[in-house]
Design a protein around this motif. Structure first.
Motif, PDB file in Angstrom:
ATOM      1  N   PRO A   1      -7.224   1.515  -3.366  1.00  0.00           N
ATOM      2  CA  PRO A   1      -8.229   1.570  -2.305  1.00  0.00           C
ATOM      3  C   PRO A   1      -9.609   1.181  -2.851  1.00  0.00           C
ATOM      4  O   PRO A   1     -10.011   1.634  -3.919  1.00  0.00           O
ATOM      5  CB  PRO A   1      -8.197   3.035  -1.861  1.00  0.00           C
ATOM      6  CG  PRO A   1      -6.823   3.508  -2.230  1.00  0.00           C
ATOM      7  CD  PRO A   1      -6.508   2.804  -3.509  1.00  0.00           C
TER       8      PRO A   1
ATOM      9  N   LEU B   1      -1.628  -0.959  -4.235  1.00  0.00           N
ATOM     10  CA  LEU B   1      -2.964  -1.461  -3.911  1.00  0.00           C
ATOM     11  C   LEU B   1      -4.001  -0.357  -4.105  1.00  0.00           C
ATOM     12  O   LEU B   1      -3.928   0.683  -3.459  1.00  0.00           O
ATOM     13  CB  LEU B   1      -3.026  -1.973  -2.464  1.00  0.00           C
ATOM     14  CG  LEU B   1      -2.041  -3.069  -2.061  1.00  0.00           C
ATOM     15  CD1 LEU B   1      -2.285  -3.472  -0.609  1.00  0.00           C
ATOM     16  CD2 LEU B   1      -2.164  -4.272  -2.977  1.00  0.00           C
TER      17      LEU B   1
ATOM     18  N   TYR C   1       0.829  -1.208   0.000  1.00  0.00           N
ATOM     19  CA  TYR C   1       0.000   0.000   0.000  1.00  0.00           C
ATOM     20  C   TYR C   1       0.867   1.263   0.000  1.00  0.00           C
ATOM     21  O   TYR C   1       0.609   2.194  -0.757  1.00  0.00           O
ATOM     22  CB  TYR C   1      -0.932   0.003   1.220  1.00  0.00           C
ATOM     23  CG  TYR C   1      -1.908   1.149   1.206  1.00  0.00           C
ATOM     24  CD1 TYR C   1      -3.105   1.055   0.506  1.00  0.00           C
ATOM     25  CD2 TYR C   1      -1.623   2.342   1.869  1.00  0.00           C
ATOM     26  CE1 TYR C   1      -3.995   2.123   0.466  1.00  0.00           C
ATOM     27  CE2 TYR C   1      -2.505   3.409   1.840  1.00  0.00           C
ATOM     28  CZ  TYR C   1      -3.695   3.294   1.139  1.00  0.00           C
ATOM     29  OH  TYR C   1      -4.570   4.347   1.096  1.00  0.00           O
TER      30      TYR C   1
ATOM     31  N   ALA D   1      -7.662  -1.713   1.652  1.00  0.00           N
ATOM     32  CA  ALA D   1      -6.655  -2.073   0.659  1.00  0.00           C
ATOM     33  C   ALA D   1      -6.953  -3.398  -0.030  1.00  0.00           C
ATOM     34  O   ALA D   1      -6.333  -3.726  -1.040  1.00  0.00           O
ATOM     35  CB  ALA D   1      -5.277  -2.136   1.319  1.00  0.00           C
TER      36      ALA D   1
END
Length: 448
Positions: free
Chosen positions: A130, A128, A123, A161
């Motif tokens: 959202p 990643l 993240y 995530a």
């Protein structure tokens, strides 16, 4: 009347993307995708919403992947999306994803990942996408059906995530026959567990009171439930907290059980070795993940398969607080060129109907409604079901320090427990040193 997938994915609604993480930092920039034009009623009934789209799915070599693959033709038929699948061993998977994302690849579109092992790193690096807006606005998805702890595991910096697909909790395994013969009730507290372990420990006859993971890094996930149940945690806010009195009590309890009542060689045991000796009928109690239960109950692996009992993790000062985590989730690549189609897959794969089907194959999902259905629990021993449900309600959403450098953090924590196992009596200096090491790791995260 049951809706088809293409009816409930909401093809006529506007999809608003969540803030996209800029690679390499925590800053965000807003990106809104083009709204899909609402089709006519006839078109909606007959058209495939994503006809001609292809997405790439990368999975681990995991039972969930084997359960989902036979269901993919139905998804492809309903949506028009072609799903190309690749599978890898766990370590290979992480390596492949890291290499591809570092190079800025738009593939894979969707992938399995371990939220507590690599979620924060992925993240923070902007890999990643959202999923908050997708999940909250998805038609008939019922996002609130997912357990709070499972969603906690897949949340980073207050952003969703990933979506949980496999959950697990730490539970107590025990020998029914030994407890019955000795007149011992199933332990409900850590004090009762210690007393029962002492009573059943008989090393002269190759019967040991307790076993669990003793290797420095692997033991950290399992000592976590001891930690939480004593009212402690690895961190408190922005500060490391593995040197508090409550933490020391938890580490001492776990380490002493292994030092005094475990089989020889426990310092080198991870879960395969711990379950192996329990399955040989040489241990009375074992604490570990519920997801590994077949290693104790499968007659092909276990000599005591018909005598294995399950119980909620014993309570400490703060009550029973086992970890209850997402061990595997599904995530979307930030750079995917097919985000709507990718979300359609994630939404389908984690829908109530599909979770029911994958859970019937023994894959413990995160949806409360599926656990409440008798047909949703057929893949698990009847005695284990209430233990799983209760553990999910009271559990904590992480089983290790939630940092980027997970391996370093686990080594720091594990060192404390291993010192107990090797006879160290002055634990405070050891814990203080480990706490400083963990704090350094946490501070380093802030600069990434």
């Amino acid at each position: 009347m049951k809706k088809s997938f293409k009816q409930w994915i909401g093809v006529s609604t506007t999809v608003v993307m969540a803030a996209t993480v800029v690679a390499g930092c925590g800053n965000t920039s807003t990106k809104t995708e083009q709204a899909t034009t609402a089709p006519s009623a006839a078109a909606t009934a007959n058209a495939k919403p994503f006809a001609g789209k292809t997405i790439s799915l990368v999975t681990a070599n995991h039972p969930w992947a084997e359960a989902i693959k036979p269901l993919l033709p139905d998804f492809e038929k309903e949506t028009g999306i072609k799903v190309n699948v690749e599978s890898f061993f766990e370590d290979q998977l992480t390596q492949k994803l890291t290499v591809q994302f570092t190079s800025g690849s738009a593939t894979p579109d969707v992938f399995m990942y371990r939220p507590l092992q690599e979620g924060k790193l992925f993240y923070k690096n902007g890999w990643l996408q959202p999923l908050d807006e997708y999940a909250q606005k998805a038609k008939d998805y019922d996002f609130n059906d997912f357990s709070k702890s499972a969603i906690g595991s897949t949340t980073v910096d207050a952003k969703l995530a990933g979506i949980p697909i496999i959950t697990e909790q730490e539970i107590l395994y025990y020998r029914k026959d030994l407890l019955q013969k000795a007149g011992i009730a199933v332990p409900k507290t850590l004090e009762e567990l210690t007393a029962a372990v002492k009573k059943l420990h008989d090393p002269k006859n190759e019967m040991y009171g307790f076993v669990a993971r003793g290797q420095r890094s692997p033991l950290v996930t399992q000592v976590s439930s001891f930690l939480y149940s004593e009212g402690a945690d690895f961190t408190t806010g922005e500060k490391a907290s593995i040197n508090t009195p409550e933490a020391l009590k938890a580490f001492t309890t776990y380490g002493t059980l292994l030092k005094d009542y475990a089989p020889p060689g426990v310092l080198n045991m991870s879960w395969p070795q711990a379950f192996g000796i329990f399955a040989q009928g040489k241990v009375a109690f074992l604490t570990d993940a519920n997801s590994l239960y077949q290693n104790a109950t499968d007659p092909a692996k276990s000599k005591i398969s018909d005598q294995v009992g399950f119980a909620v993790f014993p309570g400490g000062k703060a009550g029973s607080k086992p970890y209850s985590i997402t061990s595997w989730g599904l995530a979307m690549n930030t750079k995917s060129a097919n985000k709507d189609a990718t979300w359609a897959f994630i939404q389908w794969a984690t829908s109530k109907d599909i979770v029911l089907k994958t859970q019937q194959k023994g894959n413990p999902g995160a949806r409360a409604s599926v656990w409440d259905k008798p047909e949703g629990t057929t893949g698990f021993p009847a005695e284990l079901i209430p233990i799983i449900k209760e553990s999910a309600k009271t559990g904590v959403d992480h089983d290790r320090p939630t940092v980027i450098s997970v391996g370093e953090a686990r080594d720091a924590v594990g060192e404390i427990v291993q010192k107990v196992m090797t006879g160290e009596t002055n634990l405070q200096p050891v814990a203080d040193k480990a706490n400083q090491a963990l704090q350094t790791i946490m501070d380093k995260d802030k600069t990434r």
